[in-house]
Scaffold this motif. Structure first.
Motif, PDB file in Angstrom:
ATOM      1  N   VAL A 198     -15.056 -28.664  -0.930  1.00  0.00           N
ATOM      2  CA  VAL A 198     -14.827 -28.387   0.488  1.00  0.00           C
ATOM      3  C   VAL A 198     -13.339 -28.466   0.779  1.00  0.00           C
ATOM      4  CG1 VAL A 198     -15.225 -29.178   2.840  1.00  0.00           C
ATOM      5  CG2 VAL A 198     -17.107 -29.225   1.183  1.00  0.00           C
ATOM      6  N   GLN A 199     -12.830 -27.443   1.427  1.00  0.00           N
ATOM      7  CA  GLN A 199     -11.429 -27.435   1.844  1.00  0.00           C
ATOM      8  C   GLN A 199     -11.380 -27.290   3.369  1.00  0.00           C
ATOM      9  OE1 GLN A 199     -12.336 -24.887  -0.674  1.00  0.00           O
ATOM     10  NE2 GLN A 199     -12.185 -26.672  -2.027  1.00  0.00           N
ATOM     11  N   LEU A 200     -10.453 -28.015   3.968  1.00  0.00           N
ATOM     12  CA  LEU A 200     -10.302 -27.997   5.421  1.00  0.00           C
ATOM     13  C   LEU A 200      -8.868 -27.654   5.780  1.00  0.00           C
ATOM     14  CD1 LEU A 200     -12.216 -31.291   6.222  1.00  0.00           C
ATOM     15  CD2 LEU A 200     -13.112 -28.978   6.375  1.00  0.00           C
ATOM     16  N   GLN A 201      -8.712 -26.852   6.811  1.00  0.00           N
ATOM     17  CA  GLN A 201      -7.394 -26.452   7.284  1.00  0.00           C
ATOM     18  C   GLN A 201      -7.337 -26.667   8.780  1.00  0.00           C
ATOM     19  OE1 GLN A 201      -4.953 -24.920   5.264  1.00  0.00           O
ATOM     20  NE2 GLN A 201      -3.481 -24.695   6.913  1.00  0.00           N
ATOM     21  N   ASN A 204     -14.784 -37.776   3.003  1.00  0.00           N
ATOM     22  CA  ASN A 204     -14.055 -37.635   1.742  1.00  0.00           C
ATOM     23  C   ASN A 204     -13.205 -36.382   1.665  1.00  0.00           C
ATOM     24  OD1 ASN A 204     -14.986 -40.023   0.473  1.00  0.00           O
ATOM     25  ND2 ASN A 204     -16.922 -39.037   0.010  1.00  0.00           N
ATOM     26  N   TYR A 205     -13.383 -35.481   2.604  1.00  0.00           N
ATOM     27  CA  TYR A 205     -12.664 -34.223   2.568  1.00  0.00           C
ATOM     28  C   TYR A 205     -11.775 -34.126   3.808  1.00  0.00           C
ATOM     29  CZ  TYR A 205     -16.175 -33.370  -0.932  1.00  0.00           C
ATOM     30  OH  TYR A 205     -16.967 -33.480  -2.043  1.00  0.00           O
ATOM     31  N   TRP A 206     -10.490 -33.895   3.560  1.00  0.00           N
ATOM     32  CA  TRP A 206      -9.508 -33.964   4.648  1.00  0.00           C
ATOM     33  C   TRP A 206      -8.647 -32.721   4.689  1.00  0.00           C
ATOM     34  CZ3 TRP A 206      -9.095 -38.054   8.090  1.00  0.00           C
ATOM     35  CH2 TRP A 206      -9.924 -39.147   7.824  1.00  0.00           C
ATOM     36  N   GLY A 207      -8.323 -32.310   5.904  1.00  0.00           N
ATOM     37  CA  GLY A 207      -7.337 -31.268   6.093  1.00  0.00           C
ATOM     38  C   GLY A 207      -5.943 -31.864   6.057  1.00  0.00           C
ATOM     39  N   GLN A 208      -4.941 -31.013   6.214  1.00  0.00           N
ATOM     40  CA  GLN A 208      -3.556 -31.439   6.034  1.00  0.00           C
ATOM     41  C   GLN A 208      -2.946 -32.051   7.283  1.00  0.00           C
ATOM     42  OE1 GLN A 208      -4.406 -28.586   7.050  1.00  0.00           O
ATOM     43  NE2 GLN A 208      -2.794 -27.677   8.258  1.00  0.00           N
ATOM     44  N   GLY A 209      -3.594 -31.923   8.431  1.00  0.00           N
ATOM     45  CA  GLY A 209      -3.052 -32.497   9.655  1.00  0.00           C
ATOM     46  C   GLY A 209      -2.239 -31.496  10.450  1.00  0.00           C
ATOM     47  N   THR A 210      -2.293 -31.665  11.757  1.00  0.00           N
ATOM     48  CA  THR A 210      -1.508 -30.832  12.657  1.00  0.00           C
ATOM     49  C   THR A 210      -0.912 -31.731  13.735  1.00  0.00           C
ATOM     50  OG1 THR A 210      -1.570 -28.824  14.046  1.00  0.00           O
ATOM     51  CG2 THR A 210      -3.529 -30.230  14.108  1.00  0.00           C
TER      52      THR A 210
END
Length: 118
Positions: free
Chosen positions: A1-4, A106-112
């Motif tokens: 899982v990828q998050l943006q 457990n799955y994290w995006g990069q932050g905004t």
């Protein structure tokens, strides 16, 4: 899982922003997505979460009535509508996902980055 995560920016106090979290990969495995935030010198703070299947959200007390979390399962998107923003809401906002109700995120995006000026 990828998050943006995206949608952050500079806004005046009282203004609004909508953050977006785009999920890809094993999105069918996601059961819930949450937003967290972090400011320098503070621990990461839970903001809101939403269950993928029901669309039911829950919120930190500090944002109830001002923030709304929503999801679009077709687009694999989760949104955080933030209204009546306050300077203390300035933070880096992260979206995170988990694959079971009892699991950690457990799955994290990069932050905004959200900056609220007074």
């Amino acid at each position: 899982v990828q998050l943006q995560a995206s949608g952050g920016g500079l806004v005046q106090a009282g203004g609004s922003l909508r953050l977006s979290c785009a999920a890809s990969g094993r999105t069918f495995s996601i059961v819930s997505v949450a937003w967290f935030r972090r400011t320098p010198g503070k621990d990461r703070e839970f903001v809101a979460t939403i269950t993928k299947s029901s669309g039911i959200g829950s919120y930190a007390d500090s944002v109830k009535g001002r923030f709304t979390i929503s999801r679009d399962n077709v687009k694999n998107m989760v949104y955080l509508q933030m209204n009546n923003l306050k300077p203390e809401n300035t933070a880096v906002y992260y979206c995170a996902a988990r694959l079971t109700p009892s699991a950690a995120y457990n799955y994290w995006g990069q932050g905004t980055l959200v900056t609220v000026s007074s």
